[in-house]
Design an enzyme around this catalytic site. Structure first.
Site, short mmCIF file in Angstrom:
data_model
loop_
_atom_site.label_atom_id
_atom_site.label_comp_id
_atom_site.label_asym_id
_atom_site.label_seq_id
_atom_site.Cartn_x
_atom_site.Cartn_y
_atom_site.Cartn_z
N ASP A 55 -2.34 6.46 16.63
CA ASP A 55 -2.64 4.98 16.73
C ASP A 55 -1.89 4.42 18.10
O ASP A 55 -1.18 5.27 18.57
CB ASP A 55 -2.22 4.20 15.36
CG ASP A 55 -0.62 3.91 15.35
OD1 ASP A 55 0.14 5.00 15.78
OD2 ASP A 55 -0.27 3.06 14.73
N TYR A 73 -8.56 7.78 13.80
CA TYR A 73 -7.22 7.48 13.17
C TYR A 73 -7.30 7.24 11.65
O TYR A 73 -6.55 7.86 10.85
CB TYR A 73 -6.79 5.94 13.84
CG TYR A 73 -5.63 5.37 13.05
CD1 TYR A 73 -4.44 5.90 12.95
CD2 TYR A 73 -6.02 4.31 12.05
CE1 TYR A 73 -3.28 5.41 12.05
CE2 TYR A 73 -5.10 3.77 10.96
CZ TYR A 73 -3.75 4.42 11.38
OH TYR A 73 -2.75 3.86 10.54
N CYS A 110 17.67 4.49 17.46
CA CYS A 110 16.34 5.33 17.35
C CYS A 110 17.24 6.72 16.95
O CYS A 110 17.90 7.45 17.26
CB CYS A 110 15.69 5.64 18.62
SG CYS A 110 14.37 6.74 18.52
N GLU A 130 -5.79 0.73 5.36
CA GLU A 130 -6.04 1.13 6.85
C GLU A 130 -6.80 0.34 7.50
O GLU A 130 -6.85 0.20 8.85
CB GLU A 130 -6.18 2.71 6.92
CG GLU A 130 -5.26 3.68 6.21
CD GLU A 130 -3.68 3.32 7.02
OE1 GLU A 130 -3.87 3.02 8.22
OE2 GLU A 130 -2.87 3.75 6.63
N GLN A 170 -5.74 -3.00 14.28
CA GLN A 170 -5.55 -4.09 15.31
C GLN A 170 -4.96 -5.39 14.48
O GLN A 170 -5.36 -6.41 14.86
CB GLN A 170 -6.95 -4.47 16.06
CG GLN A 170 -7.47 -3.26 16.76
CD GLN A 170 -6.46 -3.10 17.88
OE1 GLN A 170 -6.38 -3.78 18.97
NE2 GLN A 170 -5.52 -1.89 17.88
N THR A 171 -4.51 -5.14 13.32
CA THR A 171 -3.97 -6.43 12.70
C THR A 171 -2.63 -6.34 12.30
O THR A 171 -2.10 -5.11 11.73
CB THR A 171 -4.84 -6.77 11.56
OG1 THR A 171 -6.05 -6.88 12.10
CG2 THR A 171 -4.61 -8.22 10.92
N TRP A 201 0.88 -1.37 -0.20
CA TRP A 201 -0.16 -0.01 -0.05
C TRP A 201 0.96 1.17 0.01
O TRP A 201 0.39 2.37 -0.03
CB TRP A 201 -1.02 0.01 1.24
CG TRP A 201 -0.18 -0.39 2.48
CD1 TRP A 201 0.18 0.49 3.41
CD2 TRP A 201 -0.37 -1.73 3.01
NE1 TRP A 201 0.70 -0.17 4.42
CE2 TRP A 201 0.46 -1.51 4.22
CE3 TRP A 201 -0.38 -3.05 2.61
CZ2 TRP A 201 0.62 -2.57 5.12
CZ3 TRP A 201 -0.15 -3.90 3.51
CH2 TRP A 201 0.49 -3.90 4.59
N CYS A 245 14.69 12.10 23.30
CA CYS A 245 13.76 11.40 24.40
C CYS A 245 13.85 11.42 25.66
O CYS A 245 15.06 11.29 26.17
CB CYS A 245 13.99 9.89 23.68
SG CYS A 245 12.80 8.84 24.71
N LEU A 287 -9.12 -13.09 8.79
CA LEU A 287 -8.63 -11.58 9.39
C LEU A 287 -9.20 -11.18 10.51
O LEU A 287 -8.45 -10.44 11.30
CB LEU A 287 -8.35 -10.68 8.08
CG LEU A 287 -7.64 -10.60 7.29
CD1 LEU A 287 -8.02 -9.43 6.30
CD2 LEU A 287 -6.21 -10.23 7.79
N GLY A 288 -10.35 -11.79 10.69
CA GLY A 288 -10.96 -11.46 12.12
C GLY A 288 -11.75 -9.96 12.02
O GLY A 288 -11.63 -9.38 11.03
N CYS A 297 10.93 1.67 18.43
CA CYS A 297 10.29 1.83 19.58
C CYS A 297 9.06 1.01 20.28
O CYS A 297 8.00 1.32 20.49
CB CYS A 297 9.45 3.35 19.58
SG CYS A 297 9.45 4.24 21.38
#
Length: 364
Positions: free
Chosen positions: A145, A127, A208, A44, A49-50, A31, A214, A87-88, A198
DNA sequence: CATTCGTGGAT
DNA sequence: TATCCAAGAAT
């Protein structure tokens, strides 16, 4: 907007370091080879959550079958669910499909341009609206996110986070940091940093690009988890010849009721009570959120299974020829069982989106 | 504001 | 047969 930790000059340098790191380290994801708002939208929603690794192949298959908004809108819901099988969070697929139909029927068949308008689509929250608008339309809006929240929490430290604890404040903080000249790239860079450097448990601070800014150098508090519960379940694998003298096999499947809270309308093996005098052909564990299902599958002959009792008890059932199993919206567990027992073939790999033509405005 | 909705892979 | 949790949204 100010933070205790970062001056405006720091902010400039933070953007430079992050974007320069991202140019060198961005993963090559399907993508990221397009700016078609429709394809960004699909990615997206799939990524909600995947994990990226799980989504890649599914995204390619989905885009191959539904290369445009119109092609998705014209599809039947069960075909969309079939491509989503495994995929749920199947509500995502239903909402994506219904939003596509809404856009084609009432909004001229194209996606809205602004995050504010996108936000009104079913299945598009804060989001996703910000992600599509910034990546596909270059709108200067920050995404928040799980990755961005963690990065911000670590970089700015406890005091700043307490001030920015609410989602709206977190988004304001992210917006203060956002590079308005490259919002989509900046947003993806923040997420990439959270996903690859992170990390929640083992932050790779040495790698990083913004460690000089930080405040905490990797500190993170993890919320206590909910208790995992265990349940036993038993399913029947019932096979018969697809037709007289044929080598093809048909399998009996049951459809989950539309009223089910989980996976409504999806197909699975018929659930049964544990047979007393036979051994399972398969034993597996299957975790759903906070429940571990200890699953046993028993092979039954049609006459052992079919009877007045079972036929009445099931919401709906059907024989499906093995070669057609890949066209049925199966639950993830049912797919896993049927593939493990070699009843169903593994899906073919689809070439990546790069080879696929298509832009916004393509018809079918 | 807390809960619910799936799954697979890393550790 | 352990635990965590991911590019969240809806209710």
């Amino acid at each position: 907007m100010e933070t205790a930790a970062l001056t405006e000059q720091d902010r400039e340098e933070f953007r430079r370091q992050l974007l320069s790191w991202f140019r060198l380290n961005a993963r090559d994801l399907p993508w990221r080879q397009t700016r078609d708002p429709y394809r960004i939208w699909v990615s997206e929603v799939m990524l909600q959550q995947t994990r990226v690794a799980t989504v890649i192949a599914r995204y390619n298959q989905f885009i191959q079958r539904f290369p445009s908004l119109v092609s998705l809108a014209l599809a039947r819901e069960d075909e969309v669910l079939t491509l989503w099988s495994g995929l749920g969070y199947y509500r995502r697929a239903r909402l994506l499909h219904s939003a596509a139909q809404l856009l084609v029927n009432e909004h001229g068949g194209s996606l809205p341009h602004t995050s504010q308008e996108l936000r009104r689509l079913p299945g598009v929250g804060d989001y996703t609206a910000a992600a599509i608008a910034s990546i596909a339309r270059n709108e200067a809006v920050a995404v928040v996110d799980g990755n961005v929240e963690r990065v911000l929490t670590r970089v700015l430290g406890k005091a700043a986070v307490r001030r920015a604890g609410l989602p709206a404040q977190l988004k304001e903080t992210a917006g203060w940091l956002l590079d308005p000249t490259a919002p989509g790239t900046f947003n993806q860079a923040m997420m990439e940093l959270g996903a690859t450097v992170c990390l929640p448990h083992a932050p790779q601070c040495a790698d990083c690009p913004v460690r000089q800014f930080c405040a905490t150098k990797g500190e993170h508090v993890v919320a206590p988890r909910k208790q995992i519960v265990s349940r036993q379940t038993h399913y029947a694998l019932v096979k018969k010849p697809a037709e007289e003298g044929s080598k093809r096999v048909a399998v009996l499947l049951a459809q989950r009721p539309d009223s089910a809270s989980q996976m409504p309308g999806m197909w699975e093996l018929p659930a049964i009570a544990a047979p007393e005098s036979s051994e399972p052909v398969l034993r597996i564990r299957h975790a759903i959120t906070n429940t571990n299902f200890y699953v046993e599958v028993f092979s039954l002959k049609p006459e052992e299974f079919l009877g007045p009792r079972h036929e009445k008890a099931m919401e709906r059932h059907d024989w499906v020829v093995d070669s057609k199993l890949s066209e049925v919206p199966l639950t993830g567990l049912a797919r896993k069982i049927l593939m493990r027992l070699d009843v169903m073939a593994k899906p073919r790999e689809v070439r990546s989106g790069k080879a696929l033509p298509g832009r916004e405005g393509d018809f079918l």
